[in-house]
Design a protein around this motif. Sequence first.
Motif, PDB file in Angstrom:
ATOM      1  N   PRO A 169     -30.244  19.672   1.531  1.00  0.00           N
ATOM      2  CA  PRO A 169     -30.746  18.547   2.317  1.00  0.00           C
ATOM      3  C   PRO A 169     -31.968  18.971   3.126  1.00  0.00           C
ATOM      4  O   PRO A 169     -32.220  20.165   3.312  1.00  0.00           O
ATOM      5  CB  PRO A 169     -29.565  18.212   3.240  1.00  0.00           C
ATOM      6  N   THR A 198     -32.349  18.366   6.350  1.00  0.00           N
ATOM      7  CA  THR A 198     -31.831  18.864   7.629  1.00  0.00           C
ATOM      8  C   THR A 198     -31.236  20.254   7.415  1.00  0.00           C
ATOM      9  O   THR A 198     -30.466  20.455   6.475  1.00  0.00           O
ATOM     10  CB  THR A 198     -30.739  17.924   8.161  1.00  0.00           C
ATOM     11  N   ASP A 258     -27.649  13.880   5.911  1.00  0.00           N
ATOM     12  CA  ASP A 258     -29.072  14.186   5.984  1.00  0.00           C
ATOM     13  C   ASP A 258     -29.870  13.028   6.585  1.00  0.00           C
ATOM     14  O   ASP A 258     -30.922  13.228   7.196  1.00  0.00           O
ATOM     15  CB  ASP A 258     -29.582  14.514   4.577  1.00  0.00           C
TER      16      ASP A 258
END
Length: 317
Positions: A221, A223, A280
């Motif tokens: 992801p 993040t 995410d």
Amino acid sequence: MDLEAVEAAAAELRAGRLVAFPTETVYGLGGDALNPESVAKIFSAKGRPTFDPLICHIARADELPKLAREVTEAAGRLASRFWPGPLTLILPKQPAVPDLVTAGEPTVGVRIPHHPIAGALLEAFGGPIAAPSANLFGAVSPTQADHIDARLGAYVLDGGPCRVGVESTIVACLPGKPITLLRPGGLAREALEAEVGAIEVPPPRAFPSASPGRLERHYAPATPLRLLDAPGVLEPRADVGYLAFSTPPPPGYGAVEVLSPTGRLPEAAQRLFAALRRLDRAGLTRLVAEPVPEEGLGVAIMDRLRRAATLPNPRVS
């Protein structure tokens, strides 16, 4: 099934363009496997390095000689038992397979997907389709049509959520060499070994280019993600998202996803990538994921989480 859409997708492939289509594992970004220009578009659209080979999909086992120069006895047994299904076999390639597909390797990865739309597309197209996952390179794999990034520029066939949810298991069956597991996936090692006996598992970098999906960072992801050593090792924070296996963590996290409330690894695998995508998109500063049992499909889940992790392993502060 929308047969008109399938025929339109096959026409796109014949014209050298790309199609995103469902399989039982994840959605694939497909092109004509025997057309180097079409294959090059897959790499360009994904931003995928050309040293990372592609898997070729076929409709029926009798098409295997188009791609593979030799099929070992073990490969034949595995194909008969597990195709169609989430198993990719690495075999000596035919000269007709473009080197771009195989990253210059003398081997090719082949599988028959177990999905009615994928099967109908392969039959309508009439040839092998090269297809990695239908995502930008290194990002989380798509398990439903609305996960597919429009920037790929592909014609999209919607087949609903993928049943398995993680990519295929990859096994090398090469003449004169041990049967080798190159990537854990949607078919457990235990099932394979019940059919052909012990399978070797090399160190992660022993086959740097023979198998797709083996880069150290993958399926990630945007993040930052940390894989925990065990559940419950950090204090909840509102800016952190938590990926749990079966039991929700204490309250206080910004977002929580539970992969399988009943503790079933097949359900956890099916939900993994969609859960990562939801976390995410939650606008958090970081994500944490707790481990799952490393047995059966849990091996594939942990492989994906380790490759998705972008933060070191110590406790979150």
